[in-house]
Design an enzyme around this catalytic site. Structure first.
Site, PDB file in Angstrom:
ATOM      1  N   ASP A 109       0.906  -1.137   0.445  1.00  0.00           N
ATOM      2  CA  ASP A 109      -0.106   0.278   0.025  1.00  0.00           C
ATOM      3  C   ASP A 109       1.146   1.006  -0.241  1.00  0.00           C
ATOM      4  O   ASP A 109       2.167   1.325   0.897  1.00  0.00           O
ATOM      5  CB  ASP A 109      -1.011  -0.233   1.251  1.00  0.00           C
ATOM      6  CG  ASP A 109      -1.836  -1.405   1.351  1.00  0.00           C
ATOM      7  OD1 ASP A 109      -1.864  -1.801   0.325  1.00  0.00           O
ATOM      8  OD2 ASP A 109      -1.661  -1.202   2.073  1.00  0.00           O
TER       9      ASP A 109
HETATM   10  N1  URA Z   1      -1.442  -6.087   3.915  1.00  0.00           N
HETATM   11  C1  URA Z   1      -2.121  -4.914   3.939  1.00  0.00           C
HETATM   12  O1  URA Z   1      -2.876  -3.829   4.501  1.00  0.00           O
HETATM   13  N2  URA Z   1      -1.369  -3.729   3.200  1.00  0.00           N
HETATM   14  C2  URA Z   1      -0.173  -4.219   2.949  1.00  0.00           C
HETATM   15  O2  URA Z   1       0.496  -3.248   1.754  1.00  0.00           O
HETATM   16  C3  URA Z   1       0.845  -5.363   2.549  1.00  0.00           C
HETATM   17  C4  URA Z   1      -0.398  -6.273   3.575  1.00  0.00           C
END
Ligand code: URA
Length: 241
Positions: free
Chosen positions: A103
């Site tokens: 993310d």
């Molecule tokens: N899980 C999440 O919620 N975000 C990420 O970036 C990776 C795994």
């Protein structure tokens, strides 16, 4: 460059598989059978064939980045900065792309490569490659949460996750944990905590398969994978812990 490395990089299998391929006599260099995997070849000057088919050499690149927050795990975007924008021009010319996504606000281990086959095997749901995250959580994380993750939790869309291994490093109003999961659903870690009524306030990936984030890398920095790291990835040892 060694013939086994060249063939492994070009997608003819792991180093072990390539060794077998060489032994079988399927590989020619300038019309001569080569069986020794240590043989050096010049990929740009010599003609390599496998079962009579010419191998067109394409230079590969394998990078480990400590992804900073605020950049997206994409190759290009009109409005937002991407992880590719953080690369030096000399590394960008080989067109690497991120293996999977973190993310925008997530930090940590991201592999970038132009090796589609390696990327595919790291992301394939069939391979169950473990990924470990460090996270800070708003609220008390409990052993009940660990037990729930072990069983798999139901996300808000009804999906039942595979088991996750939760290690509580600190339980308090602001808890700290490590969570290992073997799948990569969208926002998975955040949604797993939401499923037990908690909120992730900080997320960092620290491990993928048996590859650890190099702690020497500052946020936004990256380096080429070592031969050893790459061998382990290509040999699939990365999948066993
Ligand atoms: N899980 C999440 O919620 N975000 C990420 O970036 C990776 C795994």
């Amino acid at each position: 460059m060694r013939i086994d490395k060249l063939l492994a990089n070009m997608g003819f299998g792991s180093r072990k598989e390539v060794k077998q391929l060489l032994k079988s006599g399927a590989v020619n260099v300038d019309e001569t059978v080569v069986k020794d995997s240590k043989t050096k070849v010049d990929p740009n000057g010599q003609k390599v064939t496998v079962h009579g088919e010419e191998v067109i050499y394409q230079e590969t690149i394998y990078l480990m980045m400590n992804k900073p927050p605020g950049v997206i795990s994409a190759t290009e975007d009109r409005a937002q900065e991407t992880v590719i924008d953080l690369l030096e021009e000399k590394d960008r010319v080989l067109s690497p792309f991120p293996v999977g996504r973190l993310d925008k606000d997530t930090e940590g281990l991201l592999i970038l490569t132009n090796d589609g086959q390696l990327s595919h095997s790291l992301l394939s749901p069939k391979k169950h490659v473990p990924k470990t995250y460090f996270a800070k959580i708003d609220g008390f994380v409990t052993e009940e949460d660990a037990e729930a993750f072990k069983q798999g939790v139901t996300l808000e869309d009804g999906y039942l996750t595979k088991p996750g291994e939760l290690v509580i490093l600190h339980s308090g109003e602001n808890s700290e944990i490590q969570l290992t999961i073997t799948e990569g659903k969208f926002h998975q870690v955040k949604r797993m905590f939401e499923a037990v009524g908690k909120k992730v306030t900080y997320l960092q990936r620290i491990r993928m398969g048996n590859l650890d984030l190099d702690e020497e890398l500052k946020l936004g920095e990256y380096r080429v994978l070592t031969e050893d790291e790459l061998d382990r990835l290509q040999d699939g040892e990365v999948f066993s812990r």
